[in-house]
Design an enzyme around this catalytic site. Structure first.
Site, PDB file in Angstrom:
ATOM      1  N   VAL A 194      14.654  36.259 -89.231  1.00  0.00           N
ATOM      2  CA  VAL A 194      13.837  37.217 -89.969  1.00  0.00           C
ATOM      3  C   VAL A 194      14.379  37.511 -91.366  1.00  0.00           C
ATOM      4  CG1 VAL A 194      14.957  39.324 -89.104  1.00  0.00           C
ATOM      5  CG2 VAL A 194      12.508  39.350 -89.672  1.00  0.00           C
ATOM      6  N   TYR A 195      15.648  37.205 -91.634  1.00  0.00           N
ATOM      7  CA  TYR A 195      16.207  37.504 -92.951  1.00  0.00           C
ATOM      8  C   TYR A 195      15.485  36.674 -94.007  1.00  0.00           C
ATOM      9  CZ  TYR A 195      20.178  39.588 -90.390  1.00  0.00           C
ATOM     10  OH  TYR A 195      20.975  40.327 -89.558  1.00  0.00           O
ATOM     11  N   SER A 196      14.809  37.375 -94.887  1.00  0.00           N
ATOM     12  CA  SER A 196      14.002  36.746 -95.946  1.00  0.00           C
ATOM     13  C   SER A 196      13.016  35.736 -95.370  1.00  0.00           C
ATOM     14  CB  SER A 196      14.886  36.105 -97.018  1.00  0.00           C
ATOM     15  OG  SER A 196      15.564  37.104 -97.745  1.00  0.00           O
TER      16      SER A 196
END
Length: 150
Positions: free
Chosen positions: A60-62
Site C-alpha cells: 500500500v505504500y505509495s
C-alpha cells in the site's frame, strides 16, 4: 550490528530494520517522503554498510511504488537482503482487492513479487486484522505461499 533470530525461522535479522515507506511519495504518502531510485540506492548502501540486512515495505505504500523503487534500487544485492512486505489494505476498487482472504493474499503476493523484482519474500505479513476472514483461511494461504517458495 547486533543480529537476532526471527522467531523460529532460523533467519538472523539486524536489530535495526530500514523502513522504506518514504520511497515513492505517491498519493496520501506524498507528505512522508518522495525518495526515488538514486537516493534509495544511496540510503540502502548506508544501511548495508552499517550491517542492516532487513528492509520493510508494504504494497500500500505509495500504491506499490515503494516496492517498485526498492526492487530496482536493490538490483543484484537482493540475495544479501531480507525483504519484509505486507498485504491487507485496498489495492484496487474491487470488493476482493483488500483483506486477508486467500484470493487477496495470493493476488497481493504475486503483485508484490513483480514490483520487488524477486521470486520470493522473506517475511510476508498481514498489515491489519481482517475480521471477515477466518484466521485458518489466511494461515493456509500463507502456508501455501511458503510451500511454493514464495
Amino acid at each position: 550490528m547486533e543480529y537476532r533470530v526471527l522467531g523460529r525461522t532460523g533467519l538472523k535479522v539486524s536489530a535495526y530494520c530500514f523502513g522504506v515507506m518514504t520511497f515513492g511519495g505517491v498519493g496520501r504518502f506524498s507528505h512522508m517522503g518522495q525518495v526515488q531510485v538514486e537516493e534509495a540506492r544511496r540510503l540502502l548502501d548506508q544501511c548495508f554498510d552499517a550491517g542492516v540486512n532487513l528492509v520493510d515495505t508494504a504494497n500500500v505504500y505509495s500504491n506499490g511504488v515503494s516496492e517498485e523503487i526498492l526492487g530496482e534500487a536493490l538490483g543484484d544485492k537482493r540475495k544479501d537482503v531480507l525483504i519484509a512486505t505486507k498485504f491487507h489494505s485496498p489495492m484496487g476498487t474491487g470488493p476482493n482487492d483488500q483483506g486477508a482472504s486467500r484470493h487477496h493474499i495470493i493476488q497481493a503476493c504475486e503483485a508484490s513479487l513483480k514490483r520487488l523484482r524477486t521470486d520470493y519474500i522473506d517475511l510476508y505479513q498481514a498489515h491489519n486484522q481482517d475480521l471477515l476472514t477466518a484466521p485458518e483461511e489466511s494461515m493456509r494461504a500463507l502456508d501455501d505461499l511458503v510451500r511454493a517458495g514464495k
